[in-house]
Design a protein around this motif. Structure first.
Motif, PDB file in Angstrom:
ATOM      1  N   ASP A   1       0.802  -1.226   0.000  1.00  0.00           N
ATOM      2  CA  ASP A   1       0.000   0.000   0.000  1.00  0.00           C
ATOM      3  C   ASP A   1       0.836   1.278   0.000  1.00  0.00           C
ATOM      4  OD1 ASP A   1      -2.520  -1.107  -0.157  1.00  0.00           O
ATOM      5  OD2 ASP A   1      -2.557  -1.544   1.998  1.00  0.00           O
ATOM      6  N   GLY A   2       1.914   1.303   0.815  1.00  0.00           N
ATOM      7  CA  GLY A   2       2.719   2.529   0.923  1.00  0.00           C
ATOM      8  C   GLY A   2       3.278   2.954  -0.427  1.00  0.00           C
ATOM      9  N   PRO A   3       4.061   2.064  -1.090  1.00  0.00           N
ATOM     10  CA  PRO A   3       4.588   2.430  -2.402  1.00  0.00           C
ATOM     11  C   PRO A   3       3.488   2.689  -3.430  1.00  0.00           C
ATOM     12  CG  PRO A   3       5.724   0.500  -1.534  1.00  0.00           C
ATOM     13  CD  PRO A   3       4.594   0.793  -0.600  1.00  0.00           C
ATOM     14  N   LEU A   4       2.357   1.968  -3.300  1.00  0.00           N
ATOM     15  CA  LEU A   4       1.253   2.184  -4.245  1.00  0.00           C
ATOM     16  C   LEU A   4       0.739   3.623  -4.150  1.00  0.00           C
ATOM     17  CD1 LEU A   4      -0.638   0.342  -6.157  1.00  0.00           C
ATOM     18  CD2 LEU A   4      -2.309   0.710  -4.337  1.00  0.00           C
ATOM     19  N   LYS A   5       0.575   4.089  -2.906  1.00  0.00           N
ATOM     20  CA  LYS A   5       0.118   5.476  -2.694  1.00  0.00           C
ATOM     21  C   LYS A   5       1.132   6.456  -3.256  1.00  0.00           C
ATOM     22  CE  LYS A   5      -2.849   5.516   1.338  1.00  0.00           C
ATOM     23  NZ  LYS A   5      -2.847   5.572   2.782  1.00  0.00           N
ATOM     24  N   ALA A   6       2.425   6.156  -3.009  1.00  0.00           N
ATOM     25  CA  ALA A   6       3.485   7.046  -3.506  1.00  0.00           C
ATOM     26  C   ALA A   6       3.444   7.093  -5.034  1.00  0.00           C
ATOM     27  CB  ALA A   6       4.847   6.560  -3.026  1.00  0.00           C
ATOM     28  N   SER A   7       3.204   5.925  -5.654  1.00  0.00           N
ATOM     29  CA  SER A   7       3.118   5.861  -7.123  1.00  0.00           C
ATOM     30  C   SER A   7       1.956   6.704  -7.622  1.00  0.00           C
ATOM     31  CB  SER A   7       2.859   4.423  -7.584  1.00  0.00           C
ATOM     32  OG  SER A   7       4.007   3.652  -7.500  1.00  0.00           O
ATOM     33  N   ALA A   8       0.778   6.494  -7.001  1.00  0.00           N
ATOM     34  CA  ALA A   8      -0.426   7.203  -7.456  1.00  0.00           C
ATOM     35  C   ALA A   8      -0.224   8.711  -7.304  1.00  0.00           C
ATOM     36  CB  ALA A   8      -1.636   6.721  -6.666  1.00  0.00           C
ATOM     37  N   ALA A   9       0.394   9.124  -6.170  1.00  0.00           N
ATOM     38  CA  ALA A   9       0.598  10.562  -5.928  1.00  0.00           C
ATOM     39  C   ALA A   9       1.529  11.151  -6.978  1.00  0.00           C
ATOM     40  CB  ALA A   9       1.173  10.763  -4.529  1.00  0.00           C
ATOM     41  N   ARG A  10       2.591  10.415  -7.317  1.00  0.00           N
ATOM     42  CA  ARG A  10       3.548  10.929  -8.313  1.00  0.00           C
ATOM     43  C   ARG A  10       2.887  11.075  -9.684  1.00  0.00           C
ATOM     44  NH1 ARG A  10       8.764  11.542  -8.972  1.00  0.00           N
ATOM     45  NH2 ARG A  10       9.037  10.675  -6.912  1.00  0.00           N
ATOM     46  N   ILE A  11       2.138  10.057 -10.068  1.00  0.00           N
ATOM     47  CA  ILE A  11       1.527  10.079 -11.401  1.00  0.00           C
ATOM     48  C   ILE A  11       0.499  11.210 -11.497  1.00  0.00           C
ATOM     49  CG2 ILE A  11       0.077   8.711 -12.988  1.00  0.00           C
ATOM     50  CD1 ILE A  11       3.153   7.919 -12.710  1.00  0.00           C
ATOM     51  N   GLU A  12      -0.236  11.432 -10.398  1.00  0.00           N
ATOM     52  CA  GLU A  12      -1.211  12.522 -10.400  1.00  0.00           C
ATOM     53  C   GLU A  12      -0.487  13.872 -10.452  1.00  0.00           C
ATOM     54  OE1 GLU A  12      -4.376  11.740  -7.632  1.00  0.00           O
ATOM     55  OE2 GLU A  12      -4.878  13.883  -7.646  1.00  0.00           O
ATOM     56  N   ALA A  13       0.557  14.016  -9.610  1.00  0.00           N
ATOM     57  CA  ALA A  13       1.299  15.286  -9.574  1.00  0.00           C
ATOM     58  C   ALA A  13       1.883  15.602 -10.947  1.00  0.00           C
ATOM     59  CB  ALA A  13       2.413  15.204  -8.537  1.00  0.00           C
ATOM     60  N   ASP A  14       2.299  14.560 -11.672  1.00  0.00           N
ATOM     61  CA  ASP A  14       2.897  14.774 -12.996  1.00  0.00           C
ATOM     62  C   ASP A  14       1.837  14.856 -14.101  1.00  0.00           C
ATOM     63  OD1 ASP A  14       5.280  14.664 -11.687  1.00  0.00           O
ATOM     64  OD2 ASP A  14       5.960  12.758 -12.532  1.00  0.00           O
ATOM     65  N   GLY A  15       0.557  14.683 -13.731  1.00  0.00           N
ATOM     66  CA  GLY A  15      -0.521  14.757 -14.725  1.00  0.00           C
ATOM     67  C   GLY A  15      -0.472  13.637 -15.743  1.00  0.00           C
ATOM     68  N   LEU A  16      -0.055  12.445 -15.307  1.00  0.00           N
ATOM     69  CA  LEU A  16       0.141  11.335 -16.267  1.00  0.00           C
ATOM     70  C   LEU A  16      -0.933  10.244 -16.145  1.00  0.00           C
ATOM     71  CD1 LEU A  16       4.042  10.932 -15.863  1.00  0.00           C
ATOM     72  CD2 LEU A  16       2.829  11.992 -17.786  1.00  0.00           C
ATOM     73  N   GLN A  17      -2.051  10.558 -15.442  1.00  0.00           N
ATOM     74  CA  GLN A  17      -3.045   9.499 -15.163  1.00  0.00           C
ATOM     75  C   GLN A  17      -3.573   8.822 -16.421  1.00  0.00           C
ATOM     76  OE1 GLN A  17      -3.094  12.683 -14.195  1.00  0.00           O
ATOM     77  NE2 GLN A  17      -4.472  13.018 -12.466  1.00  0.00           N
ATOM     78  N   ASP A  18      -3.613   9.535 -17.550  1.00  0.00           N
ATOM     79  CA  ASP A  18      -4.173   8.924 -18.767  1.00  0.00           C
ATOM     80  C   ASP A  18      -3.215   7.925 -19.409  1.00  0.00           C
ATOM     81  OD1 ASP A  18      -6.327  10.473 -18.397  1.00  0.00           O
ATOM     82  OD2 ASP A  18      -5.804  11.973 -19.927  1.00  0.00           O
ATOM     83  N   VAL A  19      -1.922   8.040 -19.082  1.00  0.00           N
ATOM     84  CA  VAL A  19      -0.937   7.195 -19.765  1.00  0.00           C
ATOM     85  C   VAL A  19      -0.185   6.253 -18.820  1.00  0.00           C
ATOM     86  CG1 VAL A  19      -0.482   8.391 -21.940  1.00  0.00           C
ATOM     87  CG2 VAL A  19       0.516   9.273 -19.827  1.00  0.00           C
TER      88      VAL A  19
END
Ligand code: SAM
Length: 257
Positions: free
Chosen positions: A51-69
């Motif tokens: 869960d910890g790394p998963l949250k970190a991954s999701a936060a990074r992808i959102e911060a970078d605006g990459l959710q679509d890819v």
């Protein structure tokens, strides 16, 4: 776009341009974020079991605006991808035995169907990964070794090819070493040290194996304190191993100087 460490940059380098990638055990999703931001990959899955790394991954992808890819998914190994969804699977920064078990489970579930390239970076147990590739009909297409913070990392690129067995037979033919030892012993050595790395030796390869020899010598010194028959046998095996690795390094040094 965040710069990658030397180790992850070497992993990224072996991902084929245009490949849809699954990064299994993605932790902070640094690699998939870089692959899509740089334009090397059109789409990536960041798979994580914790869960910890998963949250970190999701936060990074959102911060970078990459959710679509970049799709961040929770799951064990290749369970996060559908068969045919990606062309390339990356598994980096884990032990070789864990990488092999993830590949075993993924293959049994049909998750490697359509995957053309595996990019694998075991932190230890590289021989287990090379053995898995050999036993499962993947051709070891290239290898790299990089040094980062005083440690050496090997990165293996494997391809799904019809004539993998023939190509591997040539790759693991030890005659180029010019050593007079039983063929199985030399093949095991190639699996341990890397057939491409030995064909193209560089300072990193010598650095890694000189350090490994130091470690083996230190194990010998510990074993020498015991006088059991098992210890004597273990010591003989280790001495033989040290001698063989030393011979290989000397012969590579002679060829490359
Ligand atoms: N791949 C990244 C890298 O090379 O920098 C992160 C490496 S990190 C040391 C290993 C990651 O793999 C951890 O985040 C861990 O939770 C994850 N992991 C371990 N076993 C896994 C599994 N079976 N499936 C998915 N992720 C796993």
């Amino acid at each position: 776009m965040r710069a990658l460490s030397r180790r992850l940059a070497a992993v990224a380098d072996l991902v084929p341009p245009g490949a849809r990638v699954a990064d299994i055990g993605s932790d902070h999703a640094l690699l998939p974020a870089w692959l899509v931001s740089s334009g090397k990959s059109p789409f990536a899955v960041a798979g994580e079991v914790r869960d910890g790394p998963l949250k970190a991954s999701a936060a990074r992808i959102e911060a970078d605006g990459l959710q679509d890819v970049v799709s961040v998914r929770k799951g064990d190994g290749l369970a996060v991808v559908a068969p045919g969804e990606v062309d390339c699977v990356v598994i980096a920064g884990m032990g070789g035995a864990l990488i092999a078990s993830i590949l075993d489970a993924g293959e049994a579930a049909g998750k490697l169907h359509g995957v053309r390239t595996l990019v694998l970076q075991p932190n230890v147990g590289e021989d287990i990964v090379r053995r898995w590739l050999l036993d499962h009909g993947w051709h070891l297409a290239s290898e790299r070794i990089v040094e980062e913070d005083g440690r050496w990392y090997e990165i293996l690129e494997a391809r799904s090819l019809k004539d993998a067995d023939r190509l591997n037979a040539a790759l693991y033919d030890p005659s180029f070493l010019g050593l007079d030892r039983p063929a199985e012993r030399l093949e095991a050595l190639l699996i341990r040290m890397g057939p491409w790395l030995l064909r193209h030796p560089d300072d990193c390869l010598f650095g890694k194996w000189l350090s490994e020899l130091d470690k083996l010598e230190s194990v010998c010194r510990q074993i020498e304190r015991s006088d059991s028959p098992e210890a004597a046998k273990k010591l003989r095996d280790l001495r033989e191993e040290i001698e063989l690795i030393g011979e290989v390094l000397a012969c590579l040094q002679a060829v490359s100087s």
